[in-house]
Design a protein around this motif. Structure first.
Motif, PDB file in Angstrom:
ATOM      1  N   LEU A  12       0.573  -0.945  -0.034  1.00 59.30           N
ATOM      2  CA  LEU A  12       0.331   0.053  -0.379  1.00 59.30           C
ATOM      3  C   LEU A  12       0.781   1.157   0.534  1.00 59.30           C
ATOM      4  N   SER A  13       2.360   1.348   0.751  1.00 60.30           N
ATOM      5  CA  SER A  13       2.826   2.306   0.578  1.00 60.30           C
ATOM      6  C   SER A  13       3.671   2.759  -0.542  1.00 60.30           C
ATOM      7  N   TYR A  14       4.201   1.317  -1.077  1.00 59.40           N
ATOM      8  CA  TYR A  14       4.533   1.210  -2.611  1.00 59.40           C
ATOM      9  C   TYR A  14       3.747   2.131  -2.981  1.00 59.40           C
ATOM     10  N   VAL A  15       2.597   1.588  -3.449  1.00 57.81           N
ATOM     11  CA  VAL A  15       1.851   2.588  -4.059  1.00 57.81           C
ATOM     12  C   VAL A  15       1.118   3.893  -4.441  1.00 57.81           C
ATOM     13  N   LEU A  16       1.404   4.062  -2.809  1.00 56.31           N
ATOM     14  CA  LEU A  16       0.276   5.328  -2.547  1.00 56.31           C
ATOM     15  C   LEU A  16       1.575   6.750  -2.183  1.00 56.31           C
ATOM     16  N   ARG A  17       2.905   5.816  -1.941  1.00 56.65           N
ATOM     17  CA  ARG A  17       4.006   7.263  -1.930  1.00 56.65           C
ATOM     18  C   ARG A  17       5.040   6.970  -3.395  1.00 56.65           C
ATOM     19  N   TYR A  67      -1.271   6.462   6.812  1.00 58.91           N
ATOM     20  CA  TYR A  67      -2.667   6.575   5.856  1.00 58.91           C
ATOM     21  C   TYR A  67      -3.398   6.942   6.132  1.00 58.91           C
ATOM     22  N   ALA A  68      -4.064   7.529   5.490  1.00 55.49           N
ATOM     23  CA  ALA A  68      -5.574   8.860   6.387  1.00 55.49           C
ATOM     24  C   ALA A  68      -6.403   8.462   5.135  1.00 55.49           C
ATOM     25  N   ILE A  69      -7.575   7.991   5.794  1.00 58.92           N
ATOM     26  CA  ILE A  69      -8.590   7.719   4.972  1.00 58.92           C
ATOM     27  C   ILE A  69      -9.551   9.030   5.841  1.00 58.92           C
ATOM     28  N   GLU A  70      -9.535   9.817   4.312  1.00 57.94           N
ATOM     29  CA  GLU A  70     -10.815  10.765   4.467  1.00 57.94           C
ATOM     30  C   GLU A  70     -12.138  10.957   3.664  1.00 57.94           C
ATOM     31  N   GLY A  71     -12.921  10.881   3.819  1.00 58.95           N
ATOM     32  CA  GLY A  71     -14.079  10.913   2.843  1.00 58.95           C
ATOM     33  C   GLY A  71     -14.300   9.293   1.816  1.00 58.95           C
ATOM     34  N   LEU A  77       0.721   9.825   4.497  1.00 61.89           N
ATOM     35  CA  LEU A  77       0.725  10.616   5.283  1.00 61.89           C
ATOM     36  C   LEU A  77       1.968  11.267   4.846  1.00 61.89           C
ATOM     37  N   TYR A  78       2.999  10.470   4.946  1.00 58.63           N
ATOM     38  CA  TYR A  78       4.291  10.476   4.459  1.00 58.63           C
ATOM     39  C   TYR A  78       4.786   9.911   3.583  1.00 58.63           C
ATOM     40  N   LEU A 158       9.570  26.396   5.979  1.00 57.57           N
ATOM     41  CA  LEU A 158       8.535  25.586   6.733  1.00 57.57           C
ATOM     42  C   LEU A 158       8.697  23.673   6.940  1.00 57.57           C
ATOM     43  N   PHE A 159       8.212  24.164   8.548  1.00 58.35           N
ATOM     44  CA  PHE A 159       7.560  22.408   8.793  1.00 58.35           C
ATOM     45  C   PHE A 159       6.284  22.594   8.537  1.00 58.35           C
ATOM     46  N   TYR A 160       6.096  21.361   7.934  1.00 60.43           N
ATOM     47  CA  TYR A 160       4.599  19.904   7.394  1.00 60.43           C
ATOM     48  C   TYR A 160       3.980  19.755   8.962  1.00 60.43           C
ATOM     49  N   PRO A 161       3.604  19.466   9.736  1.00 57.47           N
ATOM     50  CA  PRO A 161       2.329  18.523  10.506  1.00 57.47           C
ATOM     51  C   PRO A 161       2.167  16.908   9.687  1.00 57.47           C
ATOM     52  N   THR A 162       1.771  16.173  10.457  1.00 55.69           N
ATOM     53  CA  THR A 162       0.966  15.099   9.902  1.00 55.69           C
ATOM     54  C   THR A 162      -0.033  14.059  10.977  1.00 55.69           C
TER      55      THR A 162
END
Ligand code: HQG
Length: 180
Positions: A12-17, A67-71, A77-78, A158-162
């Protein structure tokens, strides 16, 4: 988490990242894809099938939120190497953040600072403990850097939180780093 779930999580990470193209999906500019499309294409490509229930089980049982599932969408996530925009705006980071790495890499980092190498961002950890786990992937006794994150942000970083305690940043100059 058992071996089978870990293997599915890595795929899943391989595909989504890195390689959505491998299973014929397209991510939007934030790295999101329709969850049902992902599941359908994933199962057409890989032998071991995945389902929403399995993905939610992986998310529940993992040591880290990856990962995040949103809607109706899912995203990593990173960790991306394909270019994505962070979904969360940059925020003022804590005073200190951490980065764990190998002795071999640390030799360069003390002079050059942290560079993003093959990913979209440099990845920093919220705690020394997390940084040790990250560093252990590369070195049994990793080097841990403490980052003057607040100072680096004040000078324009610029620092982006996850949601997983990983912070994303473009680079960290050597002047903001210290081995602890
Ligand atoms: C190093 C995993 C030489 C850097 C982890 C690191 C994390 C330099 C490597 C997430 C350098 C890049 C990301 C320089 C940086 N010279 N080496 N100037 N600047 N480096 O894998 O932070 O389990 O892209 O120290 O746990 O190790 O997959 O980054 O060793 O959260 O979810 O270059 O990936 O998460 O390696 O790991 P990576 P990372 P998952």
């Amino acid at each position: 988490m058992d071996h089978q779930l870990t293997r599915l999580s890595k795929r899943l990470s391989y595909v989504l990242r890195h390689h959505p193209d491998k299973i014929g999906i397209q991510l939007d500019r934030y790295g999101r894809v329709d969850l049902q499309t992902l599941i359908q294409k994933f199962n057409q490509h890989f032998g071991t099938p995945i389902s929403e229930k399995i993905i939610r089980e992986i998310m529940k049982k993992s040591d880290k939120q990856r990962y995040a599932i949103e809607g109706h969408t899912i995203r990593a996530l990173y960790g991306h190497s394909i270019p994505v925009d962070p979904l969360t705006p940059p925020t003022v980071p804590p005073e200190k953040l951490y980065h764990g790495t190998s002795h071999a890499a640390a030799k360069f980092i003390v002079d050059e600072g942290l560079k993003k190498m093959d990913r979209d961002f440099v990845h920093l950890s919220a705690t020394p403990k997390m940084a040790i786990e990250v560093g252990k992937r590369r070195d049994p006794l990793p080097v841990i850097f403490e980052i003057e994150a607040r100072k680096a942000a004040l000078s324009g970083g610029l620092f982006y939180p996850t949601e997983s305690g990983v912070w994303l940043v473009d680079k960290v100059l050597a002047q903001f780093l210290k081995v602890i």
